[in-house]
Design an enzyme around this catalytic site. Structure first.
Site, PDB file in Angstrom:
ATOM      1  CD1 TRP A 345      65.592 -61.453  40.292  1.00 15.87           C
ATOM      2  CD2 TRP A 345      67.188 -60.614  41.610  1.00 15.87           C
ATOM      3  NE1 TRP A 345      66.731 -61.329  39.528  1.00 15.87           N
ATOM      4  CE2 TRP A 345      67.728 -60.824  40.309  1.00 15.87           C
ATOM      5  CE3 TRP A 345      68.013 -60.096  42.591  1.00 15.87           C
ATOM      6  CZ2 TRP A 345      69.052 -60.519  39.996  1.00 15.87           C
ATOM      7  CZ3 TRP A 345      69.329 -59.798  42.262  1.00 15.87           C
ATOM      8  CH2 TRP A 345      69.838 -60.011  40.986  1.00 15.87           C
ATOM      9  CG  ASP A 346      62.431 -60.083  37.407  1.00  9.24           C
ATOM     10  OD1 ASP A 346      63.016 -59.875  36.335  1.00  9.24           O
ATOM     11  OD2 ASP A 346      62.383 -61.206  37.943  1.00  9.24           O
ATOM     12  CD  GLU A 479      69.306 -67.403  37.072  1.00  7.18           C
ATOM     13  OE1 GLU A 479      68.311 -67.326  37.823  1.00  7.18           O
ATOM     14  OE2 GLU A 479      69.240 -67.313  35.829  1.00  7.18           O
ATOM     15  CE  LYS A 579      70.699 -66.213  32.585  1.00  7.96           C
ATOM     16  NZ  LYS A 579      69.569 -66.963  33.161  1.00  7.96           N
TER      17      LYS A 579
END
Length: 751
Positions: A345-346, A479, A579
């Site tokens: 998804w960057d 995540e 995270k």
């Protein structure tokens, strides 16, 4: 300090991997890591956008299939030897001077050294390397030798090496990486060539090399094996004089357009390529055009250097040549093998910057998704849903490429990988589609089709339980909580946002309507989606409030808590810890007014102070195990806690150049973080927002940033912006800090 140059002095084997990644050269079609041509301990890598291959490996007794961006034959090898001396190897040499310099303005990697052999002979070497931005098939290595205190013959050995494999990431090395097979090589009229095929995707890769010498020389012997061809030249040097040898290389694959076959096309490209001087002139001119159009100027030289480095690597991965390719946004660029070269998804952090500079490249990257729409539809049907379900990790054809297992390098154990449940990748795709359309002023049918099909998937994913719709069994951006959760706030809220946008797309393209019954259900979801709250903040998911707090005193400063806790027999998903940004992603993508409007529309009494409380709450519980986390936190804190925002921005800036994730940059740069820092400068600190009626700015620059100057284009209108903490000028018009204004441009084609 020259802010256009990244310089390394001395040879440091321990930092070679980092230097190789940061000194990568590319042109959007292919890139080559900055590995030395003559070292022993090096991680060479040449990667072509979209060139993938699948192999089956045995992991912990199970067969697993992984698809990789293939490491292609190494075109760099070149070494030399003084009379009766062994071949030069950097690690063994008596180096009197050594350094390398990445010239970002020119797109050139310069390397120099002085070497004393066992007989006391001193030789000076200077190398220039380029991967042509003017001709995307060509690369070149020019090497100049000077005999300082001796005269005689210098032997130079060059090669094309097909004995490469994907071995650039230590934790993958027990997996198969032998993607190349069917090697062949030879010499044709002075051109060396090598071909190979990828094992399962059957892509033919061909390299051809021409050697130009400008000094008295004699051709030497050549040697060939099926997977490697080498050849030699002998330069007749006199004391104090120099000789130059240039290696011009063409790289072609069978996926390229306008070729008969890869082998003959590579030979013709190498044969017809100009000499190094002309190659360099054309290459520099291409980069000058890019910098003129796309450059970002910051007055602080330290910040300016890193900002340029980020622009440089973004353009080496996604350039004007990318517009002709079927390729996505690889999370680690074309710079290494981490994440196997997959597309995540960057693009969410990269396309906002590209939209206002190279919209044709943005379009190509989004069409990569559109071309895989049928695969996404098939995945949704197989899972029992409607519409299109895009994979968390994508590669060649749009199938789910998330590995089934991943290695915890701390414990040494192979663990199940559940990250394929990050359905929110489809939301990121549609967010990018919508904002590309806003930037260009046009909503073409293929864009609307993506919006509607992904919206149909998320609508079918939502089930009604009582009076509310719920999305169960997914994984959010955080995540650490990798077991399926219910009602991830980010997923649920962005689903509502998407359904509202899809309705607008259907107004423009009514033939895409799913029908009155489904549209009525979509409308119902946008009024009754479930979002949980606890302690007067938005809950990350249902049940989050019941989790215990982590003992931060024990783990403060540990970024990868998942690995640390698993190694101690614990599970990070048991705790209130993230995270990276999850709930806070909502404030990265949506304005405060947009988020509150959606919550109010769902019937929740969300007051404005909900947002700062939520930001504080999750900032205290995030370990920042992803480089993207600093980008998002810098953004969401920019107006409420400027000093902390600046601290996160500073960390995001140096995340790769200082390798803040402890060794990960050597495996490939973090393209999302680089794009995110550029978007921070203009989207956050300039308050730049693309709207239907024009370009809106509400600047509030940190004083530490100094001055910021940039140029961008929206719907054919050029905007020149110069700003500092005292105010902003847009095309010469002054805008005080904190004051918002919309600058009109062409309305576009939407009704």
């Amino acid at each position: 300090m020259n802010a256009w140059v990244l310089t390394y002095e001395g040879f440091d084997p321990a930092s070679e991997g980092l230097r190789e990644a940061l000194c990568t050269l590319g042109n959007g079609r292919f890139a080559t890591r900055g590995a030395t041509p003559d070292g022993e301990h090096r991680t060479p890598g040449t990667y072509v956008a979209g060139c993938y291959d699948r192999l089956v490996s045995t992991v912990d007794g199970h067969d697993v299939t992984n698809e990789d961006l293939v490491n292609l034959p190494d075109w760099l090898p070149l070494t030399f030897a003084t009379p009766e001396a062994p071949w030069f190897r950097t690690e063994r040499a008596d180096l009197l001077d050594y350094g390398q310099r990445l010239d970002m303005r020119r797109g050139v990697l310069l390397r120099w050294l002085r070497w004393r052999d066992t007989e006391g002979r001193i030789t000076r070497m200077r190398q220039q390397r380029l991967v042509s931005m003017a001709d995307p098939r060509l690369a070149a290595l020019e090497t100049t030798f000077t005999a300082e205190n001796w005269s005689g013959d210098l032997r130079v050995r060059s090669a094309l090496n097909g004995r490469v494999r994907n071995a650039g990431v230590a934790r993958y090395r027990n997996l198969r990486g032998d993607h190349l097979t069917c090697h062949a090589c030879g010499l044709n009229d002075g051109l060396a060539w090598l071909t190979a095929d990828t094992r399962s995707s059957h892509i033919t890769v061909a390299l051809a090399a021409r050697t130009d010498v400008d000094a008295a020389s004699t051709p030497g012997a050549h040697s060939s094996e099926p997977d490697r061809i080498g050849w030699e030249h002998v330069l007749h040097l006199r004391q104090g004089e120099s000789g130059t040898l240039t290696k011009v290389v063409a790289l072609v694959t069978s996926r390229d357009p306008a070729i008969h076959d890869a082998h003959s096309a590579a030979l013709r490209s190498a044969e017809h390529a100009p000499g190094f001087e002309e190659l360099l002139v054309r290459h520099e001119a291409a980069w000058e055009r890019l910098w003129t159009r796309l450059g970002v100027e910051v007055s602080d030289p330290d910040i300016a250097q890193i900002v340029r480095l980020h622009v440089f690597h973004l353009l080496q991965t996604l350039s004007i040549h990318t517009a002709d390719l079927d390729a996505g946004v690889p999370a680690r660029g074309l710079h290494g093998e981490a994440y196997r070269g997959h597309v995540f998804w960057d693009e969410l952090f990269v396309l906002p910057w590209l939209n206002l500079r190279l919209p044709e490249v943005s379009a190509a990257l989004l069409r990569y998704r559109w071309r895989r729409l049928s695969e996404a539809r098939a995945a949704a049907r197989a899972a029992g849903f409607e519409g299109a379900m895009f994979p968390w990790q994508s590669g060649s054809d749009g199938q789910e490429e998330t590995p089934a297992m991943h290695l915890n390098p701390v414990s040494g154990r192979w663990l199940r990988d559940r990250s394929h449940r990050q359905r929110h990748v489809g939301l990121a795709i549609c967010y990018n589609v919508w904002h590309y359309c806003l930037a260009t002023g046009s909503l073409p049918r293929w864009c609307a089709e993506l919006l509607v099909e992904v919206a149909a998937f998320f609508a079918s994913l939502a089930g009604k339980h009582g009076s509310r719709y719920e999305i169960r069994g997914v994984m959010g951006p955080d995540e650490y909580h990798d077991r399926p959760v219910d009602n991830n706030a980010y997923t649920n809220v962005m689903t509502v946002w998407l359904l509202l946008r899809a309705r607008q797309a259907i107004e423009v393209h009514p033939d895409l309507s799913p029908g009155p019954e489904r549209l009525a259900r979509w409308e119902d979801i946008t009024r009754n989606m479930r979002v949980d709250f606890h302690d007067d903040v938005i809950s990350q998911f249902t049940g989050y409030a019941d989790l215990p707090e982590l003992d931060w005193g024990r783990y403060r400063g540990v970024r990868r808590l998942d690995r640390a806790l698993e190694a101690h027999g614990d599970d990070v998903s048991r705790y209130k810890v993230a995270k990276q940004a999850d709930v806070l992603m909502l404030l990265y993508l949506l304005t405060a007014d947009e988020l509150l409007s959606i919550l109010h529309g769902l019937g929740y009494e969300a007051k404005p102070d909900l947002i700062p409380r939520t930001v504080r709450y999750y900032t205290e519980r995030t370990s920042h195990g992803s480089t993207l986390s600093a980008v998002v936190h810098a953004w969401v804190l920019a107006r409420s806690d400027r000093s902390t925002s600046w601290r996160f921005f500073a960390e995001a800036l140096v995340s790769d150049i200082k390798d803040v994730q402890d060794g990960t940059t050597a495996e490939g740069i973090h393209l999302g973080a680089m794009g995110g820092t550029l978007d921070l400068l203009e989207g956050c600190y300039l308050g730049l927002e693309v709207r239907r009626d024009g370009l809106h700015l509400s600047p509030l620059l940190p004083e530490k940033l100094g001055t910021l100057s940039l140029t961008l284009w929206m719907r054919g209108t050029r905007f020149s912006i110069d700003a500092d903490h005292t105010g902003t000028r847009v095309n010469g018009e002054f805008l005080p800090p904190g004051e918002g204004r919309t600058f009109a441009c062409r309305q576009g084609e939407w009704p």
